[in-house]
Scaffold this motif. Structure first.
Motif, mmCIF file in Angstrom:
data_model
loop_
_atom_site.group_PDB
_atom_site.id
_atom_site.type_symbol
_atom_site.label_atom_id
_atom_site.label_comp_id
_atom_site.label_asym_id
_atom_site.label_seq_id
_atom_site.Cartn_x
_atom_site.Cartn_y
_atom_site.Cartn_z
ATOM 1 N N ALA A 76 -5.165 -7.805 1.678
ATOM 2 C CA ALA A 76 -6.658 -8.398 0.836
ATOM 3 C C ALA A 76 -7.660 -8.518 1.785
ATOM 4 C CB ALA A 76 -6.319 -9.652 0.156
ATOM 5 N N ARG A 77 -7.603 -9.045 2.862
ATOM 6 C CA ARG A 77 -8.527 -9.069 4.138
ATOM 7 C C ARG A 77 -9.597 -7.964 3.990
ATOM 8 N NH1 ARG A 77 -8.915 -10.766 9.523
ATOM 9 N NH2 ARG A 77 -10.968 -9.897 10.135
ATOM 10 N N VAL A 78 -8.751 -6.812 4.314
ATOM 11 C CA VAL A 78 -9.456 -5.486 4.474
ATOM 12 C C VAL A 78 -10.124 -5.050 3.186
ATOM 13 C CG1 VAL A 78 -9.220 -3.107 5.407
ATOM 14 C CG2 VAL A 78 -8.038 -4.964 6.335
ATOM 15 N N ALA A 79 -9.524 -5.232 2.143
ATOM 16 C CA ALA A 79 -10.148 -4.717 0.776
ATOM 17 C C ALA A 79 -11.449 -5.508 0.553
ATOM 18 C CB ALA A 79 -9.102 -4.881 -0.354
ATOM 19 N N LYS A 80 -11.545 -6.796 1.073
ATOM 20 C CA LYS A 80 -12.903 -7.348 0.984
ATOM 21 C C LYS A 80 -13.746 -7.295 2.028
ATOM 22 C CE LYS A 80 -10.784 -10.282 -2.519
ATOM 23 N NZ LYS A 80 -10.360 -9.234 -3.116
ATOM 24 N N ALA A 81 -13.621 -6.521 3.229
ATOM 25 C CA ALA A 81 -14.163 -6.411 4.378
ATOM 26 C C ALA A 81 -15.573 -5.780 4.140
ATOM 27 C CB ALA A 81 -13.420 -6.152 5.464
ATOM 28 N N ASP A 82 -16.505 -5.951 4.830
ATOM 29 C CA ASP A 82 -17.569 -4.835 4.702
ATOM 30 C C ASP A 82 -17.118 -3.550 5.030
ATOM 31 O OD1 ASP A 82 -19.198 -6.839 4.517
ATOM 32 O OD2 ASP A 82 -19.845 -7.014 6.539
ATOM 33 N N ALA A 83 -17.572 -2.442 4.145
ATOM 34 C CA ALA A 83 -17.191 -0.978 4.207
ATOM 35 C C ALA A 83 -18.065 -0.245 5.043
ATOM 36 C CB ALA A 83 -17.397 -0.486 2.825
ATOM 37 N N ASP A 84 -17.515 -0.595 6.462
ATOM 38 C CA ASP A 84 -18.731 -0.215 7.509
ATOM 39 C C ASP A 84 -17.996 0.686 8.750
ATOM 40 O OD1 ASP A 84 -17.728 -2.039 8.599
ATOM 41 O OD2 ASP A 84 -19.408 -3.267 8.943
ATOM 42 N N GLY A 85 -16.634 0.582 8.344
ATOM 43 C CA GLY A 85 -15.501 1.373 9.367
ATOM 44 C C GLY A 85 -15.268 0.410 10.546
ATOM 45 N N TYR A 86 -15.859 -0.853 10.636
ATOM 46 C CA TYR A 86 -15.253 -1.630 11.543
ATOM 47 C C TYR A 86 -14.042 -2.666 11.246
ATOM 48 C CZ TYR A 86 -19.426 -0.115 14.060
ATOM 49 O OH TYR A 86 -20.333 0.547 14.716
ATOM 50 N N THR A 87 -13.699 -2.485 10.152
ATOM 51 C CA THR A 87 -12.253 -3.422 9.669
ATOM 52 C C THR A 87 -11.404 -2.279 8.926
ATOM 53 O OG1 THR A 87 -13.893 -5.240 9.367
ATOM 54 C CG2 THR A 87 -11.515 -5.376 8.593
ATOM 55 N N LEU A 88 -10.359 -2.207 9.829
ATOM 56 C CA LEU A 88 -9.303 -1.113 9.218
ATOM 57 C C LEU A 88 -8.103 -1.895 8.760
ATOM 58 C CD1 LEU A 88 -9.907 1.700 11.539
ATOM 59 C CD2 LEU A 88 -11.149 1.416 9.603
ATOM 60 N N LEU A 89 -7.137 -1.185 8.097
ATOM 61 C CA LEU A 89 -6.011 -1.564 7.778
ATOM 62 C C LEU A 89 -4.788 -0.567 8.166
ATOM 63 C CD1 LEU A 89 -3.974 -3.591 6.040
ATOM 64 C CD2 LEU A 89 -4.139 -2.264 4.409
ATOM 65 N N LEU A 90 -4.040 -1.075 8.807
ATOM 66 C CA LEU A 90 -2.613 -0.254 9.214
ATOM 67 C C LEU A 90 -1.400 -0.803 8.371
ATOM 68 C CD1 LEU A 90 -1.753 1.904 12.141
ATOM 69 C CD2 LEU A 90 0.025 0.880 10.604
ATOM 70 N N HIS A 91 -0.981 -0.334 7.451
ATOM 71 C CA HIS A 91 0.061 -0.774 6.557
ATOM 72 C C HIS A 91 1.134 0.229 6.038
ATOM 73 C CE1 HIS A 91 1.801 -3.567 3.778
ATOM 74 N NE2 HIS A 91 0.952 -3.733 3.004
ATOM 75 N N HIS A 92 2.084 -0.212 5.570
ATOM 76 C CA HIS A 92 2.902 0.818 5.435
ATOM 77 C C HIS A 92 3.322 0.943 3.882
ATOM 78 C CE1 HIS A 92 5.490 -2.605 4.707
ATOM 79 N NE2 HIS A 92 5.995 -2.992 5.946
ATOM 80 N N ALA A 247 12.386 5.847 3.812
ATOM 81 C CA ALA A 247 11.643 5.952 4.774
ATOM 82 C C ALA A 247 10.393 5.267 4.864
ATOM 83 C CB ALA A 247 11.490 7.398 5.109
ATOM 84 N N VAL A 248 10.083 4.742 5.808
ATOM 85 C CA VAL A 248 8.635 3.887 5.776
ATOM 86 C C VAL A 248 7.468 4.522 6.316
ATOM 87 C CG1 VAL A 248 7.910 1.477 6.206
ATOM 88 C CG2 VAL A 248 10.011 1.785 5.918
ATOM 89 N N TRP A 249 6.723 5.158 5.205
ATOM 90 C CA TRP A 249 5.716 5.865 5.585
ATOM 91 C C TRP A 249 4.478 4.617 5.963
ATOM 92 C CZ3 TRP A 249 1.545 4.576 2.180
ATOM 93 C CH2 TRP A 249 1.914 4.238 1.100
ATOM 94 N N HIS A 250 3.679 5.058 6.973
ATOM 95 C CA HIS A 250 2.539 4.230 7.305
ATOM 96 C C HIS A 250 1.214 4.900 7.244
ATOM 97 C CE1 HIS A 250 5.857 2.445 9.341
ATOM 98 N NE2 HIS A 250 5.064 1.117 9.815
ATOM 99 N N GLY A 251 0.260 4.200 6.686
ATOM 100 C CA GLY A 251 -0.981 4.781 6.602
ATOM 101 C C GLY A 251 -2.060 3.902 7.176
ATOM 102 N N LEU A 252 -3.116 4.610 7.468
ATOM 103 C CA LEU A 252 -4.497 3.887 7.989
ATOM 104 C C LEU A 252 -5.540 3.850 6.982
ATOM 105 C CD1 LEU A 252 -5.703 2.488 10.459
ATOM 106 C CD2 LEU A 252 -6.341 4.738 11.297
ATOM 107 N N TYR A 253 -6.024 2.837 6.642
ATOM 108 C CA TYR A 253 -7.233 2.619 5.494
ATOM 109 C C TYR A 253 -8.362 1.941 6.215
ATOM 110 C CZ TYR A 253 -2.822 3.005 2.897
ATOM 111 O OH TYR A 253 -1.784 3.287 2.546
ATOM 112 N N ALA A 254 -9.768 2.150 5.446
ATOM 113 C CA ALA A 254 -10.862 1.428 5.489
ATOM 114 C C ALA A 254 -11.187 0.786 4.100
ATOM 115 C CB ALA A 254 -11.781 2.360 6.050
ATOM 116 N N PRO A 255 -12.036 0.154 4.056
ATOM 117 C CA PRO A 255 -12.226 -0.378 2.635
ATOM 118 C C PRO A 255 -12.794 0.422 1.892
ATOM 119 C CG PRO A 255 -13.209 -1.920 4.425
ATOM 120 C CD PRO A 255 -12.789 -0.718 5.070
ATOM 121 N N LYS A 256 -12.863 0.557 0.476
ATOM 122 C CA LYS A 256 -13.610 1.620 -0.268
ATOM 123 C C LYS A 256 -15.118 1.577 -0.200
ATOM 124 C CE LYS A 256 -14.111 2.274 -5.029
ATOM 125 N NZ LYS A 256 -14.438 1.717 -6.453
ATOM 126 N N GLY A 257 -15.564 2.653 -0.169
ATOM 127 C CA GLY A 257 -17.105 2.833 -0.030
ATOM 128 C C GLY A 257 -17.642 2.979 1.325
#
Ligand code: MLT
Length: 324
Positions: A76-92, A247-257
């Motif tokens: 949730a924290r990353v979904a609501k962060a500025d969409a500028d590439g400076y806040t990413l999420l590594l989630h599984h 099997a636990v897949w992991h992905g790296l995300y930025a906020p939409k936009g």
């Protein structure tokens, strides 16, 4: 006509501003949110990837642990962060399963993120405290069924991989256990080693060292084939619980936009991390490997999250486990 010319010029200006932003990106440190406690499996993967990405990007990629609610607080924290590439999420995999497990989420896992790429698929292991009185999976199941009111099952909250695997385990053996939620399986592992909880299903990236060091007992690996780093461990299929497969897949995300060229730059750094020899060697020691380059793309991850939400939805609904 004049209006059309103006519109075209405006679009060109926005595009130029976007690419100037991408050219100077990153000009300051990047935060990589791990939605679980420090010292656990997601944290381990994130720190290896973040270190290599820092070297490629020439800026620190700093891991921040935002544990709680099975990974949904950090997401949730990353979904609501500025969409500028400076806040990413590594989630599984929890990015997909939480869509069904939670009746209400303050974000949409399928549409509120810009995927950067898949990272790795990690097998899970069924493990127990060292003193646990069962020498193989069949004995473990028999003991757990006979002592269901006493045996405790640790997990990292509803939405965590340990929760998902524990849910499959309880369904497969037809027995409900008392679950003990933590902010991550890093702290849960401390309690398993200390004997405060009995059983856990967790990723090889968190269990391999403890299994090899004899600090915990291991019963099976949850993938169709054995894991090279734990060659004596049978698969759940061979050991008698074929329904416990994950099997636990992991992905790296930025906020939409987030601008596409920023996502592309981050993807380049992720691809370099997945080819990095230190990352590959440590992943191998921990029973996993980087995904192939053709899977580590924004398009594959965005489509995969949607497909995984649909794949897990009926399984979770069938198990009847939900959180508010
Ligand atoms: C999980 O169970 O989802 C993970 O092991 C959480 C973590 O990384 O601590």
């Amino acid at each position: 006509m004049r209006l059309k010319t103006f519109a075209v010029a405006a679009v060109a200006l926005v595009a130029a501003a976007g690419s100037a932003f991408a050219q100077s990106f990153p000009s300051r440190p990047i935060t990589m949110v791990v939605p679980f406690a420090a010292g656990g499996p997601t944290d381990t993967v994130a720190r290896l990837v973040a270190q290599s990405m820092s070297e490629t990007l020439g800026q620190q990629v700093v891991v921040e642990n935002v544990g709680g609610a099975g990974g949904t607080l950090g997401a949730a924290r990353v979904a609501k962060a500025d969409a500028d590439g400076y806040t990413l999420l590594l989630h599984h995999i929890g990015q997909a399963t939480s869509a069904t497990l939670y009746r209400k989420l303050p974000y949409n896992p399928a549409t509120d993120f810009a995927g950067i790429g898949l990272v790795t698929d990690v097998p899970m292991t069924i493990v127990a405290k060292k003193e646990f009185p069962a020498k193989d999976l069949k004995e473990l199941v028999a003991y757990v069924k006979a002592n269901a009111d006493k045996v405790t099952l640790a997990n990292a909250g509803v939405g965590a991989a340990s929760h998902l695997c524990g849910m499959l385990f309880m369904k497969e053996i037809g027995t409900q256990l008392t679950t003990v939620p933590y902010k991550g399986t890093g702290p849960a592992m401390n309690d398993l080693v200390g004997g405060q909880v009995d059983v856990m299903c967790d990723q090889t990236t968190n269990t391999t060292g403890q299994i090899k060091g004899g600090a915990i007992k291991a019963y099976a690996v949850t993938t169709p084939t054995k894991v090279a780093s734990l060659p004596d461990l049978p698969t759940t299929k061979d050991a008698g619980l074929p329904g416990v497969q994950v099997a636990v897949w992991h992905g790296l995300y930025a906020p939409k936009g987030t601008p596409a060229d920023v996502v592309q730059k981050l993807n380049g750094a992720l691809l370099a991390a997945l080819k990095n020899n230190t990352v590959k060697a440590r992943f191998a020691e921990l029973g996993t490997e980087p995904v192939s380059a053709d899977r580590a793309t924004p398009q594959v991850l965005d489509a995969f999250v949607k497909a995984e939400i649909e794949r897990w939805r009926p399984i979770i609904q069938d198990a009847g486990v939900f959180a508010d």
